[in-house]
Scaffold this motif. Structure first.
Motif, short mmCIF file in Angstrom:
data_model
loop_
_atom_site.label_atom_id
_atom_site.label_comp_id
_atom_site.label_asym_id
_atom_site.label_seq_id
_atom_site.Cartn_x
_atom_site.Cartn_y
_atom_site.Cartn_z
N PRO A 19 17.20 45.13 19.51
CA PRO A 19 18.47 45.34 20.22
C PRO A 19 19.63 44.71 19.45
O PRO A 19 19.59 43.54 19.09
N GLN A 36 25.58 43.67 23.90
CA GLN A 36 24.25 43.09 23.69
C GLN A 36 23.46 43.05 24.99
O GLN A 36 22.25 43.30 25.00
N VAL A 37 24.14 42.76 26.09
CA VAL A 37 23.46 42.74 27.40
C VAL A 37 22.87 44.11 27.70
O VAL A 37 21.71 44.23 28.14
N ALA A 39 22.14 46.56 25.51
CA ALA A 39 21.08 46.89 24.55
C ALA A 39 19.77 46.19 24.91
O ALA A 39 18.69 46.80 24.86
N GLU A 40 19.85 44.93 25.27
CA GLU A 40 18.64 44.19 25.63
C GLU A 40 18.02 44.74 26.91
O GLU A 40 16.79 44.81 27.03
N ALA A 41 18.86 45.13 27.87
CA ALA A 41 18.33 45.69 29.12
C ALA A 41 17.57 46.99 28.85
O ALA A 41 16.49 47.23 29.41
N VAL A 43 16.18 47.91 25.96
CA VAL A 43 14.98 47.62 25.17
C VAL A 43 13.87 47.04 26.05
O VAL A 43 12.70 47.38 25.88
N GLU A 44 14.24 46.17 26.97
CA GLU A 44 13.23 45.60 27.87
C GLU A 44 12.56 46.68 28.71
O GLU A 44 11.33 46.69 28.88
N ILE A 56 9.28 43.83 21.29
CA ILE A 56 10.71 43.55 21.12
C ILE A 56 10.90 42.49 20.05
O ILE A 56 10.34 41.40 20.14
N GLY A 59 17.18 40.00 18.54
CA GLY A 59 18.41 40.77 18.62
C GLY A 59 19.48 40.27 17.66
O GLY A 59 19.38 39.18 17.10
N PRO A 61 23.32 39.70 18.14
CA PRO A 61 24.33 39.72 19.20
C PRO A 61 25.76 39.90 18.74
O PRO A 61 26.67 40.06 19.56
N THR A 105 21.38 50.16 19.60
CA THR A 105 22.68 49.51 19.55
C THR A 105 23.52 49.81 20.79
O THR A 105 23.68 50.96 21.18
#
Length: 246
Positions: A19, A36-37, A39-41, A43-44, A56, A59, A61, A105
């Motif tokens: 991410p 970033q928040v 993208a991480e959500a 990916v999770e 994963i 990242g 950020p 991204t």
């Protein structure tokens, strides 16, 4: 994961999800780390959907954000440095057996750099397969139903809806305000018309919008955000499954 678990994962041929986002202004109502928040959500949720087929990775950020530099809090990497960091991630993990990487991204400003990186790796590391995808652009159906103004996008309906779904505690709802919503609100900016593909112009966001927003985030809803995220996860999940089958 521990080192032993990582080695076992690489041996199974899993896809590494990376991410990447940005640390930049997102108008008066969204946090600097919005990209970033999101993208991480994604990916999770994608890793959960793929089960043991994906892991994963770390990242990135901070992204390529010079166009937001006029707004307080924005931090930016030069494109060459950003691509170098992502490349080091990929090659470090490749040294331990991973061969497939999907970079997700949350920031559109990273797109050009990621395209260059993918081409460089194709030339230099033909043993690796590297794909990349932007978050919002993948959900064309859900986003298309939400964004109806002439001008939409950054910190607007789609991004705010996603944040209301994945991190509602970070949204300053009472501060959400419309930004630029019509083409005639942008002075001195050449264009060919909505139906014609536009030349790409590198432009500072304070020239496009006084508050850094494109669209009207007041129209955002958690339900619209859920639909966008689910569409992204479904489409990327289908891509990864076909990728592994091939």
């Amino acid at each position: 994961m521990t080192a032993d678990e990582a080695a076992a994962s690489a041996a199974r041929g899993t896809v590494v999800l990376l991410p990447v986002g940005a640390f930049e202004q997102h108008g008066p109502g969204l946090p600097l780390a919005t990209d970033q928040v999101r993208a991480e959500a994604v990916v999770e949720r994608l890793a959960d959907a793929l089960g043991g087929a994906a892991v994963i990775g770390p990242g990135v950020p901070v992204g390529v954000s010079p166009h937001h530099a006029a707004f307080a809090g924005t931090v930016s990497l030069r494109p060459a440095l950003f691509t170098a960091v992502v490349r080091e991630y990929v090659e470090s993990l490749a040294a331990h057996g991973w061969t497939r990487f999907l970079v997700v991204t949350g920031h559109g400003g990273n797109n050009a750099a990621l395209g260059v990186l993918a081409q460089d790796l194709l030339r230099d590391r033909p043993d690796l397969e590297v794909a990349w995808a932007p978050v919002t652009a993948v959900a064309r159906t859900a986003v298309g139903e939400l964004e109806t103004d002439e001008v939409t996008g950054h910190s607007g309906e789609a991004e705010t809806s996603q944040m209301l779904h994945v991190a509602p505690h970070l949204v300053r709802r009472d501060r959400l305000a419309p930004g630029t919503t019509r083409l005639d609100e942008i002075e001195g900016f050449p264009r060919l018309g909505r139906s014609v593909p536009q030349p790409q112009v590198a432009s500072a966001y304070d020239r496009l919008s006084g508050n850094g927003v494109l669209g009207d985030p007041r129209r955002a809803t958690p339900e619209a955000g859920r639909q966008i995220v689910e569409e992204v996860v479904e489409r990327l999940g289908s891509f990864v499954k076909e990728w592994l089958d091939l």
